[in-house]
Design an enzyme around this catalytic site. Structure first.
Site, short mmCIF file in Angstrom:
data_model
loop_
_atom_site.label_atom_id
_atom_site.label_comp_id
_atom_site.label_asym_id
_atom_site.label_seq_id
_atom_site.Cartn_x
_atom_site.Cartn_y
_atom_site.Cartn_z
N THR A 161 0.82 -1.22 0.00
CA THR A 161 0.00 0.00 0.00
C THR A 161 0.85 1.27 0.00
O THR A 161 1.90 1.33 0.65
CB THR A 161 -0.93 0.01 1.23
OG1 THR A 161 -1.75 -1.16 1.19
CG2 THR A 161 -1.81 1.24 1.24
N PRO A 163 0.62 5.91 -0.22
CA PRO A 163 -0.27 7.04 0.07
C PRO A 163 -1.33 7.26 -1.00
O PRO A 163 -2.45 7.67 -0.69
CB PRO A 163 0.69 8.23 0.17
CG PRO A 163 1.99 7.63 0.60
CD PRO A 163 2.05 6.30 -0.08
N GLU A 401 -6.65 -5.39 3.88
CA GLU A 401 -6.64 -6.59 3.02
C GLU A 401 -7.80 -6.61 2.03
O GLU A 401 -8.36 -7.65 1.71
CB GLU A 401 -6.60 -7.88 3.85
CG GLU A 401 -5.24 -8.11 4.48
CD GLU A 401 -4.92 -9.56 4.74
OE1 GLU A 401 -5.32 -10.41 3.93
OE2 GLU A 401 -4.26 -9.83 5.74
#
Length: 421
Positions: A161, A163, A401
């Site tokens: 992941t 920003p 997730e």
């Protein structure tokens, strides 16, 4: 009690080394045709479930509120879980692990989450970080990076992941440039569970500079040692819930990674990163069910003690119906993760069921936590009672997730494809 628990630990470790492994090899997990469906657990599964339950109730619950208050990482609990064999359950036997299936991991995860989902998330973060190596690593990579986690209670992290790229994984900007026998990594990651505690990371980076390159060819997966020069670990984030879990941003600046740390090869990273979810989403769903069960138990206990209008709360139909709805929902959510786990352990693609379980259990956890607060009334809104923490902790199950909305997109796609094909 301490002596008794100690004996339980020794027995469990004995089971882990011998009977459990012999009963749960890939060959033995294959079900004979015609046996039909069964809700019965094996004796070894019952042992693991009972040990995780005892650990959660006797060691996690008494300190969960304090960890939530301080935000301190629960090192003693993680070390204890490792000693009991409740961590790293997916690691193959040839790397020193137990090589357990997803169903087995789910049983453990539900019990740990019942005690505190912050602790459960830290442990499950390990499973997510390990999974790309488990499904795609070569023998050398597995023995080096998974093997060390069976020798001491180390953590790892799934570093994907960013920003500006959460649900849109294909939108990540971190770049990997190949130079000779190594890759140079530059970019920023965000919301990384165990980010400040990990010994190593699974990292996904764009290796094809062409912005039009398809996702299944544009990204490469790497194993990155956490102490590699150029890695800058950000501050621990103060989150709404699961506060003892370690969540951070990480900057990679000219980080050198040897080609030996590439999973499969150039361009295979996206498939590897996404493939991990089929095995980890059922476990996350199990954690949500653990929280939901705790909410139901706390609400029921309170309703059996509290009186209003001269009656116990459970004697009011409005409350008894709420409890009935909560009980039905938690049972159905449990069935959803068990189906998803059973499918993948049986060797079948379980994307459809994993997304159903993740979305449904996450929603149910939030609904039951809210209902528990409602049943406790003003007390439910106060930190003297555990349900306000459950309500804060539950929200992330609809986000990490894969958000509940992304899960619905996957379910819709899989459902429609079945009819088209």
């Amino acid at each position: 009690m301490a002596a008794g628990f100690g004996r339980c630990c020794r027995v469990l470790r004995s089971i882990s080394r011998f009977h459990w492994r012999s009963q749960h090899t890939k060959a033995n997990r294959q079900r004979e045709p015609g046996l039909g469906f069964s809700f019965e657990f094996t004796e070894q599964q019952k042992e693991f479930q009972a040990t995780a339950r005892k650990f959660a109730r006797e060691e996690i619950i008494p300190v969960a509120a304090e960890y939530d208050k301080t935000g301190e990482y629960p090192v003693p609990l993680i070390r204890r879980a490792w000693e009991l064999g409740l961590m790293n359950t997916h690691i193959p036997e040839n790397c020193g692990g137990l090589g357990l299936g997803t169903f087995d991991a789910c049983l453990i995860s539900e019990e740990l989450a019942y005690g505190c989902t912050g602790v459960q998330t830290a442990i499950e973060g390990n499973s997510l970080g390990q999974m790309p190596i488990i499904i795609a690593g070569n023998d050398q990579q597995k023995k080096k990076y998974l093997g060390r986690m069976t020798e001491e209670p180390l953590m790892c992290a799934y570093c994907v992941t960013e920003p500006g790229a959460g649900s849109d994984v294909a939108g990540i900007k971190t770049k990997a440039e190949k130079k000779g026998d190594e890759y140079i990594i530059n970019g920023q990651k965000m919301w990384i569970t165990n980010g400040g505690k990990a010994n190593w990371y699974f990292l996904l980076a764009r290796s094809d500079p062409d912005p039009k390159a398809p996702a299944n060819k544009a990204f490469t997966g790497f194993i990155v040692e956490a102490d590699t020069p150029g890695i800058q670990i950000g501050r621990k984030e103060l989150n709404m819930g699961q506060r003892c879990s370690d969540t951070r941003g990480i900057v990679f600046e000219d980080v050198k990674v040897p080609k030996e740390n590439v999973l499969i090869g150039d361009g295979a990273g996206f498939k590897v990163a996404m493939g991990a979810f089929d095995k980890t989403r059922p476990v996350v769903a199990a954690g949500a069910v653990g929280l939901a069960q705790r909410a139901l138990d706390e609400a029921t206990k309170y309703a059996l003690e509290r009186k209003t209008f001269g009656k116990l709360l459970v004697e009011h139909q409005a409350i008894s119906f709420m409890l009935a709805e909560m009980a039905m929902k938690v049972e159905l959510a449990r069935m959803s993760y068990q189906r998803a786990a059973w499918e993948v352990d049986s060797g079948r693609r379980n994307t459809y069921y994993a997304s159903i379980a993740k979305a449904f259990a996450g929603d149910i956890a939030n609904q039951l936590a809210t209902d528990a607060v409602q049943i406790l009334g003003g007390n439910g809104f106060n930190t003297e009672y555990p349900v306000e923490k459950l309500m804060r902790d539950a929200k992330i199950y609809q986000i990490y997730e894969g958000t509940s909305q992304i899960q619905r997109l996957i379910v819709a796609r899989e459902h429609i494809d079945k009819y088209k094909n």
